[in-house]
Write a protein that holds these residues in place. Structure first.
Motif, PDB file in Angstrom:
ATOM      1  N   ALA B  75       6.835   0.236  -4.536  1.00 64.57           N
ATOM      2  CA  ALA B  75       6.554   1.611  -4.947  1.00 64.57           C
ATOM      3  C   ALA B  75       5.499   2.228  -4.039  1.00 64.57           C
ATOM      4  CB  ALA B  75       6.093   1.627  -6.403  1.00 64.57           C
ATOM      5  N   GLN B  76       4.479   1.445  -3.698  1.00 64.23           N
ATOM      6  CA  GLN B  76       3.452   1.979  -2.794  1.00 64.23           C
ATOM      7  C   GLN B  76       4.034   2.257  -1.414  1.00 64.23           C
ATOM      8  OE1 GLN B  76       0.648  -1.247  -3.220  1.00 64.23           O
ATOM      9  NE2 GLN B  76      -0.670  -0.036  -4.538  1.00 64.23           N
ATOM     10  N   GLU B  77       4.945   1.372  -0.964  1.00 58.39           N
ATOM     11  CA  GLU B  77       5.585   1.585   0.341  1.00 58.39           C
ATOM     12  C   GLU B  77       6.342   2.903   0.347  1.00 58.39           C
ATOM     13  OE1 GLU B  77       8.144  -1.714   1.174  1.00 58.39           O
ATOM     14  OE2 GLU B  77       6.469  -3.116   1.243  1.00 58.39           O
ATOM     15  N   GLN B  78       7.009   3.195  -0.759  1.00 55.64           N
ATOM     16  CA  GLN B  78       7.770   4.433  -0.831  1.00 55.64           C
ATOM     17  C   GLN B  78       6.842   5.635  -0.699  1.00 55.64           C
ATOM     18  OE1 GLN B  78      10.911   4.689  -0.833  1.00 55.64           O
ATOM     19  NE2 GLN B  78      11.275   6.784  -1.420  1.00 55.64           N
ATOM     20  N   CYS B  79       5.677   5.585  -1.364  1.00 58.47           N
ATOM     21  CA  CYS B  79       4.721   6.693  -1.295  1.00 58.47           C
ATOM     22  C   CYS B  79       4.215   6.876   0.125  1.00 58.47           C
ATOM     23  CB  CYS B  79       3.531   6.424  -2.217  1.00 58.47           C
ATOM     24  SG  CYS B  79       3.961   6.391  -3.938  1.00 58.47           S
ATOM     25  N   VAL B  80       3.846   5.767   0.778  1.00 60.75           N
ATOM     26  CA  VAL B  80       3.320   5.863   2.141  1.00 60.75           C
ATOM     27  C   VAL B  80       4.406   6.374   3.073  1.00 60.75           C
ATOM     28  CG1 VAL B  80       2.363   4.536   4.055  1.00 60.75           C
ATOM     29  CG2 VAL B  80       1.628   4.045   1.752  1.00 60.75           C
ATOM     30  N   ARG B  81       5.640   5.893   2.849  1.00 63.05           N
ATOM     31  CA  ARG B  81       6.720   6.312   3.750  1.00 63.05           C
ATOM     32  C   ARG B  81       7.001   7.802   3.639  1.00 63.05           C
ATOM     33  NH1 ARG B  81      12.409   4.194   3.740  1.00 63.05           N
ATOM     34  NH2 ARG B  81      11.637   3.530   1.760  1.00 63.05           N
ATOM     35  N   GLU B  82       6.919   8.366   2.433  1.00 64.64           N
ATOM     36  CA  GLU B  82       7.157   9.801   2.286  1.00 64.64           C
ATOM     37  C   GLU B  82       6.121  10.592   3.053  1.00 64.64           C
ATOM     38  OE1 GLU B  82       9.174   9.722  -2.101  1.00 64.64           O
ATOM     39  OE2 GLU B  82       7.201  10.640  -1.850  1.00 64.64           O
ATOM     40  N   SER B  83       4.843  10.177   2.967  1.00 60.33           N
ATOM     41  CA  SER B  83       3.802  10.913   3.687  1.00 60.33           C
ATOM     42  C   SER B  83       4.021  10.808   5.190  1.00 60.33           C
ATOM     43  CB  SER B  83       2.424  10.356   3.352  1.00 60.33           C
ATOM     44  OG  SER B  83       2.335  10.013   2.025  1.00 60.33           O
ATOM     45  N   CYS B  84       4.360   9.600   5.666  1.00 61.45           N
ATOM     46  CA  CYS B  84       4.540   9.426   7.104  1.00 61.45           C
ATOM     47  C   CYS B  84       5.720  10.248   7.595  1.00 61.45           C
ATOM     48  CB  CYS B  84       4.779   7.963   7.444  1.00 61.45           C
ATOM     49  SG  CYS B  84       3.385   6.914   7.082  1.00 61.45           S
ATOM     50  N   ASN B 107      -9.301  -5.247  -2.498  1.00 62.45           N
ATOM     51  CA  ASN B 107      -9.006  -4.089  -3.322  1.00 62.45           C
ATOM     52  C   ASN B 107     -10.131  -3.857  -4.320  1.00 62.45           C
ATOM     53  OD1 ASN B 107      -7.927  -2.078  -4.855  1.00 62.45           O
ATOM     54  ND2 ASN B 107      -6.306  -3.324  -5.778  1.00 62.45           N
ATOM     55  N   ASP B 108     -10.893  -2.768  -4.114  1.00 61.42           N
ATOM     56  CA  ASP B 108     -11.904  -2.416  -5.103  1.00 61.42           C
ATOM     57  C   ASP B 108     -11.649  -0.983  -5.536  1.00 61.42           C
ATOM     58  OD1 ASP B 108     -15.478  -1.856  -5.212  1.00 61.42           O
ATOM     59  OD2 ASP B 108     -14.158  -2.717  -6.720  1.00 61.42           O
ATOM     60  N   GLY B 109     -10.382  -0.656  -5.818  1.00 58.63           N
ATOM     61  CA  GLY B 109     -10.059   0.691  -6.269  1.00 58.63           C
ATOM     62  C   GLY B 109      -9.610   1.579  -5.116  1.00 58.63           C
ATOM     63  N   SER B 110      -8.829   2.622  -5.434  1.00 59.91           N
ATOM     64  CA  SER B 110      -8.317   3.599  -4.457  1.00 59.91           C
ATOM     65  C   SER B 110      -7.527   2.937  -3.348  1.00 59.91           C
ATOM     66  CB  SER B 110      -9.444   4.394  -3.800  1.00 59.91           C
ATOM     67  OG  SER B 110     -10.360   4.853  -4.718  1.00 59.91           O
ATOM     68  N   LEU B 111      -6.712   1.939  -3.713  1.00 57.52           N
ATOM     69  CA  LEU B 111      -6.019   1.189  -2.655  1.00 57.52           C
ATOM     70  C   LEU B 111      -4.974   2.035  -1.951  1.00 57.52           C
ATOM     71  CD1 LEU B 111      -5.773  -1.573  -1.323  1.00 57.52           C
ATOM     72  CD2 LEU B 111      -3.989  -2.106  -2.952  1.00 57.52           C
ATOM     73  N   LEU B 112      -4.213   2.820  -2.694  1.00 56.13           N
ATOM     74  CA  LEU B 112      -3.132   3.592  -2.064  1.00 56.13           C
ATOM     75  C   LEU B 112      -3.698   4.602  -1.082  1.00 56.13           C
ATOM     76  CD1 LEU B 112      -0.166   4.161  -1.830  1.00 56.13           C
ATOM     77  CD2 LEU B 112      -0.295   5.626  -3.817  1.00 56.13           C
ATOM     78  N   SER B 113      -4.825   5.236  -1.419  1.00 53.38           N
ATOM     79  CA  SER B 113      -5.368   6.213  -0.466  1.00 53.38           C
ATOM     80  C   SER B 113      -5.931   5.493   0.757  1.00 53.38           C
ATOM     81  CB  SER B 113      -6.424   7.091  -1.117  1.00 53.38           C
ATOM     82  OG  SER B 113      -7.432   6.321  -1.683  1.00 53.38           O
ATOM     83  N   CYS B 114      -6.434   4.292   0.571  1.00 57.78           N
ATOM     84  CA  CYS B 114      -6.901   3.524   1.730  1.00 57.78           C
ATOM     85  C   CYS B 114      -5.725   3.150   2.623  1.00 57.78           C
ATOM     86  CB  CYS B 114      -7.627   2.260   1.251  1.00 57.78           C
ATOM     87  SG  CYS B 114      -8.764   1.590   2.457  1.00 57.78           S
ATOM     88  N   PHE B 115      -4.569   2.802   2.033  1.00 61.00           N
ATOM     89  CA  PHE B 115      -3.363   2.531   2.824  1.00 61.00           C
ATOM     90  C   PHE B 115      -2.990   3.767   3.640  1.00 61.00           C
ATOM     91  CE2 PHE B 115      -2.480  -1.596   1.757  1.00 61.00           C
ATOM     92  CZ  PHE B 115      -2.049  -1.860   0.468  1.00 61.00           C
ATOM     93  N   LEU B 116      -3.044   4.953   3.001  1.00 64.45           N
ATOM     94  CA  LEU B 116      -2.653   6.179   3.699  1.00 64.45           C
ATOM     95  C   LEU B 116      -3.587   6.453   4.863  1.00 64.45           C
ATOM     96  CD1 LEU B 116      -1.846   8.361   0.597  1.00 64.45           C
ATOM     97  CD2 LEU B 116      -0.239   7.760   2.372  1.00 64.45           C
TER      98      LEU B 116
END
Lengths: 247, 218
Positions: B75-84, B107-116
């Motif tokens: 699910a996180q991959e899908q989110c990152v892929r849409e932004s890219c 991981n200490d919180g806000s992981l998806l935004s750190c991935f982006l």
């Protein structure tokens, strides 16, 4: 817009930075001679036109060459084939009348066996799989397969063709290869002072060196690979140490 | 609630580019204690079954710190892929593949935004053509209604809603949204406004880190 671009020369641009192409209307002075001529700007790598704006699509330093050429100088590793560039390729397959050559791009380039000096249908060039080639790209765009030739427009080899016995091939960043090929390159001048060697520079980031002994060849290879991260002062220091410490 | 960039508090962030030798571009991004490593390969050869005739094929792979990737990572991959995909100029490299690999280091919180953020810096480092930059901002809504930006793992656990936005640098447009929990429309709009203000800080950080990187080149 030309003045706005010139003001930014030497600064870092990020993807998404835009310059408006519209030059009409907002001039300060009233021109009595008629409508002003539109600025003509030649965009190099890193800049492209999108609608009525000029967009930077890579990150890099904005460079300028008189009278109106602008491009972004970036530090990248991946080669994207472009027409007219001379590259070092590795032959990966021989299929029929064509060699498949790996130049480091997203697909392999093709090289006809007739594109060598003095090659005819009866007199085939002596090229084996795994050989190194110095060739020039004549077709390279995003829609077609890249094509190489080992001969210039007059039919002469001009330094291109198979090479490689006894030397060492390694990869560097594209920026270092361009620096070595620049007309008044001080890096190349300093290397010439060190010890005699043979060097082939491919614009796809591949470098081949050969010197009088294996040890010297390896010293040169390590030196060039580390040159990218050194300031000129550090580089001169290391070069002078090597020149004294005689390998 | 104030929405100026100075009023929004983000944890300290840090970034390093071009730290891996084999990928074409790499970056590590840290937000507080959350740390991510990103690597980009491309444009490279693509399998005939996956090639698209007029655009590049983008693949995003997320690796958790422990164990194998599961549905959550997909699910996180899908989110990152849409932004890219919204920011890359994919039509410049048809029939090629672009691969983004993201490794969670802590991981200490806000992981998806750190991935982006790490993904964007790695793609810039690799020189992939992009029409705009993007950054990730996470907002957590506490049970008492207060909004916290860039929450830690403890703050995320206590929140009643968690939202991550990918914000672009052209007019601060929202490119991707991922939410969890229950919240009202007004709260979401407030969070969007706060995220857009926070993105100013992140974009000026990108610019500053690139300026430093190029200041050392000859």
């Amino acid at each position: 817009m030309l003045s706005r671009l010139k003001a930014k020369v030497g600064s870092v641009l990020l993807p998404g930075d835009e310059f408006c192409l519209d030059t009409t209307a907002k001039a300060d002075t009233i021109s009595l001679a008629g409508p002003s001529k539109a600025d003509k700007v030649v965009c190099g790598p890193g800049l492209r036109r999108s609608g009525d704006r000029l967009l930077a699509y890579k990150s890099g330093l904005l460079r300028h060459k008189e009278p109106n050429m602008f491009w972004l100088d970036a530090q990248h590793k991946r080669y994207v084939p472009a027409k007219g560039e001379t590259v070092i390729g590795i032959v990966t397959a021989k299929s029929g009348d064509v060699f498949k050559v790996d130049v480091g791009g997203s697909e392999q380039a093709s090289l006809s066996y007739l594109a060598f000096e003095g090659a005819t249908k009866r007199n085939r060039p002596n090229v084996q799989v795994g050989d190194l080639l110095f060739a020039q790209l004549i077709v390279a765009n995003k829609d077609m397969e890249a094509e190489l030739v080992c001969v210039d427009s007059a039919g002469r080899a001009n330094g291109m063709g198979v090479f490689g016995a006894g030397g060492f091939l390694f990869r560097v960043s594209l920026a270092l290869a361009r620096r070595l090929l620049a007309p008044n390159s001080d890096l190349r001048a300093e290397l010439e002072q060190l010890f005699p060697c043979e060097m082939v520079v491919g614009m796809n980031g591949r470098l081949w060196v050969k010197s009088s002994s294996v040890r010297r060849t390896l010293v040169l290879a390590n030196l060039l690979e580390s040159c990218e991260n050194m300031t000129p002062a550090q580089r001169r220091q290391i070069f002078s140490r090597l020149a004294q410490g005689a390998f | 609630m104030e929405c100026t960039p100075s009023a929004v508090s983000l944890r300290e962030f840090g970034c390093e580019q071009n730290l891996l030798s084999r990928p074409d571009g790499s970056a590590s991004f840290t937000q507080g204690d959350t740390s991510v490593l990103a690597a980009v390969y491309g444009p490279a050869e693509v399998k005939v079954s996956k090639e698209i005739y007029d655009r590049a094929t983008l693949e995003v792979i997320i690796q958790p710190k422990v164990g194998l990737a599961s549905v959550k990572e997909r699910a996180q991959e899908q989110c990152v892929r849409e932004s890219c995909e919204a920011s890359l100029l994919m039509s410049l490299h048809p029939r090629s593949s672009l691969t983004l690999v993201l490794q969670e280091l802590h991981n200490d919180g806000s992981l998806l935004s750190c991935f982006l953020n790490a993904g964007c810096m790695a793609m810039m480092d690799a020189g992939l053509p992009m029409s705009c930059l993007f950054c990730g901002v996470t907002c957590a809504i506490h049970t008492d209604g207060s909004i916290i930006t860039d929450p830690t793992a403890a703050q995320e656990a206590e929140s009643r809603a968690l939202m991550t936005f990918a914000v672009g640098n052209k007019e601060r447009q929202v490119m991707m949204t991922s939410t969890k929990g229950s919240f009202s429309v007004q709260e979401m709009q407030q969070c969007i406004a706060i995220s857009q203000a926070a993105s100013e800080k992140i974009f000026s950080f990108y610019r500053e880190s690139l300026r430093r990187r190029y200041s050392k080149s000859v």
